[in-house]
Design a protein around this motif. Sequence first.
Motif, PDB file in Angstrom:
ATOM      1  N   ASP A 135       0.832  -1.206   0.000  1.00 38.37           N
ATOM      2  CA  ASP A 135       0.000   0.000   0.000  1.00 38.37           C
ATOM      3  C   ASP A 135       0.865   1.254   0.000  1.00 38.37           C
ATOM      4  OD1 ASP A 135      -2.464  -1.352   0.053  1.00 38.37           O
ATOM      5  OD2 ASP A 135      -2.362  -1.576   2.228  1.00 38.37           O
ATOM      6  N   VAL A 136       0.481   2.224  -0.824  1.00 37.97           N
ATOM      7  CA  VAL A 136       1.167   3.512  -0.934  1.00 37.97           C
ATOM      8  C   VAL A 136       0.117   4.587  -0.716  1.00 37.97           C
ATOM      9  CG1 VAL A 136       2.522   5.031  -2.422  1.00 37.97           C
ATOM     10  CG2 VAL A 136       2.740   2.533  -2.641  1.00 37.97           C
ATOM     11  N   ILE A 137       0.412   5.531   0.177  1.00 41.08           N
ATOM     12  CA  ILE A 137      -0.535   6.598   0.487  1.00 41.08           C
ATOM     13  C   ILE A 137       0.198   7.934   0.535  1.00 41.08           C
ATOM     14  CG2 ILE A 137      -0.273   6.316   2.990  1.00 41.08           C
ATOM     15  CD1 ILE A 137      -3.330   6.871   3.209  1.00 41.08           C
ATOM     16  N   SER A 138      -0.501   8.976   0.093  1.00 38.20           N
ATOM     17  CA  SER A 138       0.029  10.328   0.184  1.00 38.20           C
ATOM     18  C   SER A 138      -1.061  11.222   0.772  1.00 38.20           C
ATOM     19  CB  SER A 138       0.452  10.847  -1.193  1.00 38.20           C
ATOM     20  OG  SER A 138       0.896  12.182  -1.089  1.00 38.20           O
ATOM     21  N   VAL A 139      -0.845  11.645   2.019  1.00 42.19           N
ATOM     22  CA  VAL A 139      -1.764  12.559   2.694  1.00 42.19           C
ATOM     23  C   VAL A 139      -1.363  13.973   2.271  1.00 42.19           C
ATOM     24  CG1 VAL A 139      -2.623  13.374   4.923  1.00 42.19           C
ATOM     25  CG2 VAL A 139      -1.958  10.959   4.634  1.00 42.19           C
ATOM     26  N   PRO A 140      -2.302  14.743   1.685  1.00 42.82           N
ATOM     27  CA  PRO A 140      -1.935  16.068   1.166  1.00 42.82           C
ATOM     28  C   PRO A 140      -1.461  17.040   2.242  1.00 42.82           C
ATOM     29  CG  PRO A 140      -4.088  15.382   0.330  1.00 42.82           C
ATOM     30  CD  PRO A 140      -3.703  14.420   1.417  1.00 42.82           C
ATOM     31  N   GLU A 141      -0.611  17.952   1.839  1.00 37.64           N
ATOM     32  CA  GLU A 141      -0.132  18.978   2.762  1.00 37.64           C
ATOM     33  C   GLU A 141      -1.318  19.714   3.375  1.00 37.64           C
ATOM     34  OE1 GLU A 141       1.249  23.081   1.211  1.00 37.64           O
ATOM     35  OE2 GLU A 141       1.788  21.671  -0.376  1.00 37.64           O
ATOM     36  N   GLY A 142      -1.179  20.036   4.654  1.00 38.89           N
ATOM     37  CA  GLY A 142      -2.205  20.784   5.367  1.00 38.89           C
ATOM     38  C   GLY A 142      -3.344  19.939   5.917  1.00 38.89           C
ATOM     39  N   TYR A 143      -3.421  18.655   5.581  1.00 39.81           N
ATOM     40  CA  TYR A 143      -4.491  17.789   6.085  1.00 39.81           C
ATOM     41  C   TYR A 143      -4.115  17.275   7.484  1.00 39.81           C
ATOM     42  CZ  TYR A 143      -7.261  17.412   1.813  1.00 39.81           C
ATOM     43  OH  TYR A 143      -8.080  17.662   0.753  1.00 39.81           O
ATOM     44  N   ALA A 144      -5.027  17.430   8.436  1.00 40.85           N
ATOM     45  CA  ALA A 144      -4.804  16.941   9.795  1.00 40.85           C
ATOM     46  C   ALA A 144      -4.808  15.412   9.775  1.00 40.85           C
ATOM     47  CB  ALA A 144      -5.889  17.463  10.722  1.00 40.85           C
ATOM     48  N   HIS A 145      -3.830  14.822  10.437  1.00 42.02           N
ATOM     49  CA  HIS A 145      -3.698  13.363  10.438  1.00 42.02           C
ATOM     50  C   HIS A 145      -2.687  12.949  11.499  1.00 42.02           C
ATOM     51  CE1 HIS A 145      -0.148  14.586   8.229  1.00 42.02           C
ATOM     52  NE2 HIS A 145       0.381  13.412   8.573  1.00 42.02           N
ATOM     53  N   PHE A 146      -2.568  11.650  11.702  1.00 41.15           N
ATOM     54  CA  PHE A 146      -1.426  11.081  12.398  1.00 41.15           C
ATOM     55  C   PHE A 146      -1.303   9.622  12.017  1.00 41.15           C
ATOM     56  CE2 PHE A 146      -4.605  10.146  15.657  1.00 41.15           C
ATOM     57  CZ  PHE A 146      -4.218   8.905  16.152  1.00 41.15           C
ATOM     58  N   PHE A 147      -0.180   9.024  12.409  1.00 41.72           N
ATOM     59  CA  PHE A 147       0.132   7.649  12.047  1.00 41.72           C
ATOM     60  C   PHE A 147       0.433   6.859  13.304  1.00 41.72           C
ATOM     61  CE2 PHE A 147       3.263   4.357  11.230  1.00 41.72           C
ATOM     62  CZ  PHE A 147       2.632   3.639  10.232  1.00 41.72           C
ATOM     63  N   THR A 148       0.030   5.599  13.312  1.00 41.16           N
ATOM     64  CA  THR A 148       0.411   4.710  14.404  1.00 41.16           C
ATOM     65  C   THR A 148       0.540   3.286  13.868  1.00 41.16           C
ATOM     66  OG1 THR A 148       0.010   4.149  16.720  1.00 41.16           O
ATOM     67  CG2 THR A 148      -1.922   4.185  15.246  1.00 41.16           C
ATOM     68  N   LEU A 149       1.029   2.412  14.714  1.00 42.55           N
ATOM     69  CA  LEU A 149       1.218   1.014  14.331  1.00 42.55           C
ATOM     70  C   LEU A 149      -0.016   0.190  14.668  1.00 42.55           C
ATOM     71  CD1 LEU A 149       4.884   0.496  15.595  1.00 42.55           C
ATOM     72  CD2 LEU A 149       4.097   1.031  13.282  1.00 42.55           C
ATOM     73  N   MET A 150      -0.145  -0.950  14.030  1.00 43.07           N
ATOM     74  CA  MET A 150      -1.188  -1.914  14.356  1.00 43.07           C
ATOM     75  C   MET A 150      -0.717  -2.692  15.584  1.00 43.07           C
ATOM     76  SD  MET A 150      -3.513  -1.580  11.856  1.00 43.07           S
ATOM     77  CE  MET A 150      -4.348  -3.088  11.404  1.00 43.07           C
ATOM     78  N   ASP A 151      -1.534  -3.628  16.038  1.00 40.78           N
ATOM     79  CA  ASP A 151      -1.223  -4.381  17.251  1.00 40.78           C
ATOM     80  C   ASP A 151       0.111  -5.111  17.200  1.00 40.78           C
ATOM     81  OD1 ASP A 151      -3.556  -3.509  18.414  1.00 40.78           O
ATOM     82  OD2 ASP A 151      -4.686  -5.325  17.925  1.00 40.78           O
ATOM     83  N   ASN A 152       0.541  -5.552  16.017  1.00 43.32           N
ATOM     84  CA  ASN A 152       1.812  -6.283  15.931  1.00 43.32           C
ATOM     85  C   ASN A 152       3.035  -5.367  16.042  1.00 43.32           C
ATOM     86  OD1 ASN A 152       1.932  -5.038  13.421  1.00 43.32           O
ATOM     87  ND2 ASN A 152       2.181  -6.930  12.281  1.00 43.32           N
ATOM     88  N   ARG A 153       2.822  -4.052  15.941  1.00 42.29           N
ATOM     89  CA  ARG A 153       3.867  -3.034  16.139  1.00 42.29           C
ATOM     90  C   ARG A 153       5.084  -3.267  15.257  1.00 42.29           C
ATOM     91  NH1 ARG A 153       3.894  -0.245  21.424  1.00 42.29           N
ATOM     92  NH2 ARG A 153       6.115  -0.713  21.541  1.00 42.29           N
ATOM     93  N   GLN A 154       4.847  -3.517  13.965  1.00 45.71           N
ATOM     94  CA  GLN A 154       5.947  -3.720  13.024  1.00 45.71           C
ATOM     95  C   GLN A 154       5.604  -3.094  11.686  1.00 45.71           C
ATOM     96  OE1 GLN A 154       5.985  -8.033  12.978  1.00 45.71           O
ATOM     97  NE2 GLN A 154       7.775  -8.077  14.312  1.00 45.71           N
ATOM     98  N   ILE A 155       6.528  -2.280  11.172  1.00 45.35           N
ATOM     99  CA  ILE A 155       6.326  -1.706   9.844  1.00 45.35           C
ATOM    100  C   ILE A 155       7.669  -1.290   9.245  1.00 45.35           C
ATOM    101  CG2 ILE A 155       6.015   0.721  10.522  1.00 45.35           C
ATOM    102  CD1 ILE A 155       3.609   0.653   8.454  1.00 45.35           C
ATOM    103  N   VAL A 156       7.755  -1.416   7.932  1.00 43.98           N
ATOM    104  CA  VAL A 156       8.856  -0.853   7.145  1.00 43.98           C
ATOM    105  C   VAL A 156       8.191  -0.079   6.018  1.00 43.98           C
ATOM    106  CG1 VAL A 156      10.842  -1.317   5.671  1.00 43.98           C
ATOM    107  CG2 VAL A 156      10.416  -2.771   7.678  1.00 43.98           C
ATOM    108  N   ALA A 157       8.641   1.155   5.808  1.00 46.51           N
ATOM    109  CA  ALA A 157       8.032   1.981   4.771  1.00 46.51           C
ATOM    110  C   ALA A 157       9.073   2.872   4.112  1.00 46.51           C
ATOM    111  CB  ALA A 157       6.921   2.850   5.363  1.00 46.51           C
TER     112      ALA A 157
END
Length: 179
Positions: A135-157
Motif C-alpha cells: 500500500d502507498v498513500i500520500s496525505v496532502p499537505e495541510g491535512y490533519a492526520h497522524f500515524f500509528t502502528l497496528m497491534d503487531n507493532r511492526q512496519i517498514v516503509a
Amino acid sequence: MAEIRIRNTNERISGEQEVREFLSKQDVLYEHWDPSKLPAHLQEKFALTDEDKSEILSTFDTEIRDLADRRGYKTWDIISLSDATPNLDELLKKFENVHTHTEDEVRAITAGRGIFIIKGNEEIGYFDVELEAGDVISVPEGYAHFFTLMDNRQIVAVRLFIETEGWIAHSYDDPTFVK
C-alpha cells in the motif's frame, strides 16, 4: 490491501477500487505496489541494516522514481519500526498527535502494517486507513492526520519528501478528535 474505517459511522470500506475511490474523494493518493518484489529475507525483517535499507530502495527504485517524478518528491528513505526500535513508545508519541505538514506525507509500506488517521471532509470526519505491504498513500499537505502502528507493532516503509529536511510536523489542535 488497505481497508478504511470511518470513525463516525464505523463503516468499513475494502477492495482496491473502493478504497482508491474513497480516498480520491478525500484528495488522498492511494496506489498499490507489488510487495512480492521484496526479497524473501526482507519481507518480515523489521530491524534493518543500512544494507537492508539500500536493498529495499533498490528493489522499488522504478516505483519510487515514477512517484517522485509525478509528484515532485526530491528525496526518500526507509523507516523501520518494531519493538526492536530503541525508545519506540516515545517515538510513537511524537507520531500519534494530530498534526499537519507543509508537504504531502507519503508512505509506501514494504512490510508490516500501520494506520493513518486522517481528517476528511465535514461529512466524513476522521477515518482510519489500515495499510499493509504494497500500500502507498500520500496525505496532502495541510491535512490533519497522524500515524500509528497496528497491534503487531511492526512496519517498514519508504518515505518520500519534497523538503530535503525530511519529516517536520506542525501540531493541529482539534477538540473534536477522539483517539
